[in-house]
Motif scaffolding. Structure first.
Motif, mmCIF file in Angstrom:
data_model
loop_
_atom_site.group_PDB
_atom_site.id
_atom_site.type_symbol
_atom_site.label_atom_id
_atom_site.label_comp_id
_atom_site.label_asym_id
_atom_site.label_seq_id
_atom_site.Cartn_x
_atom_site.Cartn_y
_atom_site.Cartn_z
ATOM 1 N N GLY A 191 34.444 26.037 -18.543
ATOM 2 C CA GLY A 191 33.593 25.173 -19.421
ATOM 3 C C GLY A 191 33.758 25.506 -20.959
ATOM 4 N N LEU A 192 35.041 26.043 -21.423
ATOM 5 C CA LEU A 192 35.207 26.284 -22.700
ATOM 6 C C LEU A 192 36.211 25.649 -23.585
ATOM 7 N N GLU A 193 36.619 24.465 -22.808
ATOM 8 C CA GLU A 193 37.534 23.745 -23.220
ATOM 9 C C GLU A 193 37.510 23.194 -24.707
ATOM 10 N N GLY A 194 36.094 23.109 -25.253
ATOM 11 C CA GLY A 194 36.136 22.943 -26.703
ATOM 12 C C GLY A 194 35.723 23.804 -27.468
ATOM 13 N N HIS A 195 35.843 25.400 -26.866
ATOM 14 C CA HIS A 195 35.881 26.278 -27.831
ATOM 15 C C HIS A 195 37.277 27.139 -28.065
ATOM 16 N N ALA A 196 38.197 26.830 -27.937
ATOM 17 C CA ALA A 196 39.724 27.139 -27.901
ATOM 18 C C ALA A 196 40.006 27.877 -29.281
ATOM 19 N N ASN A 197 39.487 27.275 -30.194
ATOM 20 C CA ASN A 197 39.809 27.613 -31.733
ATOM 21 C C ASN A 197 38.478 28.310 -32.276
ATOM 22 N N VAL A 198 37.746 28.646 -31.376
ATOM 23 C CA VAL A 198 36.436 29.244 -32.052
ATOM 24 C C VAL A 198 36.494 30.992 -31.827
ATOM 25 N N LEU A 199 36.160 31.513 -32.985
ATOM 26 C CA LEU A 199 36.221 33.011 -32.990
ATOM 27 C C LEU A 199 35.158 33.517 -31.828
ATOM 28 N N ILE A 200 35.539 34.556 -31.195
ATOM 29 C CA ILE A 200 34.672 35.275 -30.059
ATOM 30 C C ILE A 200 33.593 35.521 -30.506
ATOM 31 N N SER A 201 33.561 36.200 -31.766
ATOM 32 C CA SER A 201 32.154 36.931 -32.340
ATOM 33 C C SER A 201 31.294 35.728 -32.571
ATOM 34 N N ARG A 202 31.529 34.301 -32.671
ATOM 35 C CA ARG A 202 30.549 33.291 -32.631
ATOM 36 C C ARG A 202 30.274 32.664 -31.194
ATOM 37 N N LEU A 203 30.925 33.082 -30.164
ATOM 38 C CA LEU A 203 30.233 32.634 -28.846
ATOM 39 C C LEU A 203 28.927 33.365 -28.519
ATOM 40 N N SER A 204 28.208 32.502 -27.508
ATOM 41 C CA SER A 204 27.257 33.140 -27.055
ATOM 42 C C SER A 204 27.519 34.338 -26.117
ATOM 43 N N TYR A 205 26.522 34.975 -25.660
ATOM 44 C CA TYR A 205 26.782 35.919 -24.598
ATOM 45 C C TYR A 205 27.232 35.385 -23.352
ATOM 46 N N SER A 206 26.605 34.357 -22.899
ATOM 47 C CA SER A 206 27.401 33.650 -21.648
ATOM 48 C C SER A 206 28.559 32.987 -21.822
ATOM 49 N N GLU A 207 28.924 32.532 -22.838
ATOM 50 C CA GLU A 207 30.452 32.135 -23.146
ATOM 51 C C GLU A 207 31.261 33.272 -23.093
ATOM 52 N N LYS A 208 30.933 34.455 -23.839
ATOM 53 C CA LYS A 208 31.713 35.366 -23.587
ATOM 54 C C LYS A 208 32.059 35.894 -22.189
ATOM 55 N N ARG A 209 31.057 35.916 -21.420
ATOM 56 C CA ARG A 209 30.960 36.521 -19.949
ATOM 57 C C ARG A 209 32.143 35.737 -19.257
ATOM 58 N N LEU A 210 31.668 33.970 -19.622
ATOM 59 C CA LEU A 210 32.820 33.221 -19.007
ATOM 60 C C LEU A 210 34.320 33.446 -19.456
ATOM 61 N N LEU A 211 34.508 33.566 -20.656
ATOM 62 C CA LEU A 211 35.838 33.876 -21.239
ATOM 63 C C LEU A 211 36.594 35.305 -20.621
ATOM 64 N N ASN A 212 35.513 36.275 -20.321
ATOM 65 C CA ASN A 212 36.002 37.509 -19.719
ATOM 66 C C ASN A 212 36.515 37.188 -18.180
ATOM 67 N N LEU A 213 35.834 36.268 -17.586
ATOM 68 C CA LEU A 213 36.044 35.814 -16.272
ATOM 69 C C LEU A 213 37.218 35.271 -16.237
ATOM 70 N N ALA A 214 37.584 34.154 -17.374
ATOM 71 C CA ALA A 214 38.956 33.472 -17.215
ATOM 72 C C ALA A 214 40.128 34.477 -17.439
ATOM 73 N N ARG A 215 39.801 35.292 -18.394
ATOM 74 C CA ARG A 215 40.750 36.542 -18.450
ATOM 75 C C ARG A 215 41.212 37.184 -17.182
ATOM 76 N N SER A 216 40.290 37.384 -16.201
ATOM 77 C CA SER A 216 40.693 38.097 -14.952
ATOM 78 C C SER A 216 41.351 37.216 -14.250
ATOM 79 N N LEU A 217 41.585 35.798 -14.415
ATOM 80 C CA LEU A 217 42.324 34.781 -13.632
ATOM 81 C C LEU A 217 43.795 34.455 -14.373
ATOM 82 N N ILE A 218 44.177 35.064 -15.539
ATOM 83 C CA ILE A 218 44.991 34.723 -16.369
ATOM 84 C C ILE A 218 46.474 34.756 -15.624
ATOM 85 N N HIS A 219 46.620 35.954 -14.602
ATOM 86 C CA HIS A 219 47.851 36.001 -13.898
ATOM 87 C C HIS A 219 47.795 35.448 -12.404
#
Length: 351
Positions: A115-143
């Motif tokens: 659910g972060l398709e609209g945040h591709a070019n947003v600095l991570i520091s500007r993401l909410s806590y929930s968005e950061k958690r979702l990004l880390n979940l995505a990172r665990s699936l990158i491979h």
């Protein structure tokens, strides 16, 4: 052949009071409900680190060790204390991690999945806590791992992110992934999977919730026949309206106003009553409480839950067969609802 097996280590059965047995096949998700500390120890043990639990995990028949490159390539992990590079943009962060693996999933595909398709070019520091958690979940699936291990992924997530997470788990299971997650509450566990385990100091064991027997049509007919045979001149006794529940708590009895009850949860043969003034436990079954609380607009929304509809604030549709009631308590508790009950409640409220 099972993809993941978790069992007691040989010679360490004294570490837990009962054997640990958890087995996952392709396209399955298992949830281990426990507190944070037990969950952390459990996942450390699963990944081959030293812990007090005395368990080991087998990945396709071999000990699971993340120091082996062939296993690292096939296992994706996300933990609560995983950090982020706040000065990077969301898409760049995933691209960075993707370069570490030979097999990669499209960054845009992953951002859409969480659910972060609209945040591709947003600095991570500007993401909410929930968005950061979702990004880390995505990172665990990158491979594109076969086995996914997440520590309490719903902890402190906002409602919208919980919806995204649960749909994501369904999508991954449909793709044949094997998922092992920990969570804090049984409500979360019920939403995340049908394969639920509870981890306590006494060990790890499956949670099985049985339907309580309901009166059969034949029984009701027989009861009706008996009623018709009784003397019509004998006055019926009308039960007095219940004003308060008297619940035994430890060495005392507590009087609870039914209007103060948010919901009742059935677990391990006991009913846990959640109220404005605290939580209480009783040996009454959910069926018995349902009968006692019927005059106060309580509704059996799930085989394990009885809710006070006066405290319900929202009805959420997760998937075509998964629903929940949001309770107006401090935690905004989300109570699972079965598909059959969902159709019933629509009739009750006139939808």
């Amino acid at each position: 052949m099972s993809v993941l097996q978790i069992q007691s280590e040989a010679g360490k059965r004294d570490a837990v009071s009962s054997p640990v047995e958890l087995e996952l096949m392709t396209g399955q998700c298992a949830v281990v409900q426990c507190n944070d500390e037990h969950g952390r120890q459990f996942l450390r043990s699963v990944l081959g680190e030293s812990s007090l639990l005395g368990i080991q995990a087998l990945y396709r028949g071999e000990p699971l060790r993340l120091n082996r490159s062939e296993i690292v390539e096939r296992v994706g992990c996300c933990f609560l204390d995983d950090g982020l590079y706040n000065r990077m943009k969301a898409a760049d962060y995933l691209t960075f991690w993707g370069r570490l693996y030979t097999t990669r999933v499209s960054v845009s595909e992953l951002l859409t999945l969480v659910g972060l398709e609209g945040h591709a070019n947003v600095l991570i520091s500007r993401l909410s806590y929930s968005e950061k958690r979702l990004l880390n979940l995505a990172r665990s699936l990158i491979h594109n791992p076969e086995l996914v291990i997440w520590e309490n992924p719903e902890q402190n997530l906002d409602l919208e992110s919980c919806i995204i997470l649960r749909k994501m788990i369904t999508s991954l299971v449909d793709r044949g992934k094997v998922i092992l997650v920990t969570c804090s509450t049984m409500e979360q566990a019920i939403f995340l999977s049908e394969h639920i385990y509870r981890l306590t100091e006494g060990g790890l064991y499956p949670v099985v919730t049985h339907e309580e027997p309901e009166a059969s049509e034949q029984t009701m007919q027989e009861t009706g026949e008996l009623d018709s045979d009784t003397d019509q001149n004998v006055p019926r006794v009308t039960a007095a309206k219940l004003e308060k529940l008297m619940i035994k708590a430890d060495d005392k009895f507590v009087f609870v106003d039914p209007s103060d009850i948010y919901y009742v949860e059935s677990n391990d043969g006991l009913s846990h009553i959640h109220t404005k003034t605290g939580d209480f436990t009783t040996a009454w079954t959910l069926t018995e409480l349902e009968e006692k609380l019927a005059p106060y607009q309580f509704y059996r929304c799930h085989r394990s839950y009885l809710v006070n509809l006066n405290h319900a604030s929202e009805l959420i549709t997760w998937t075509r067969s998964s629903y929940s009631l949001v309770i107006r308590d401090d935690k905004k508790s989300m109570i699972p609802m079965s598909k059959t009950r969902f159709e019933e409640i629509k009739d009750i409220v006139g939808l």
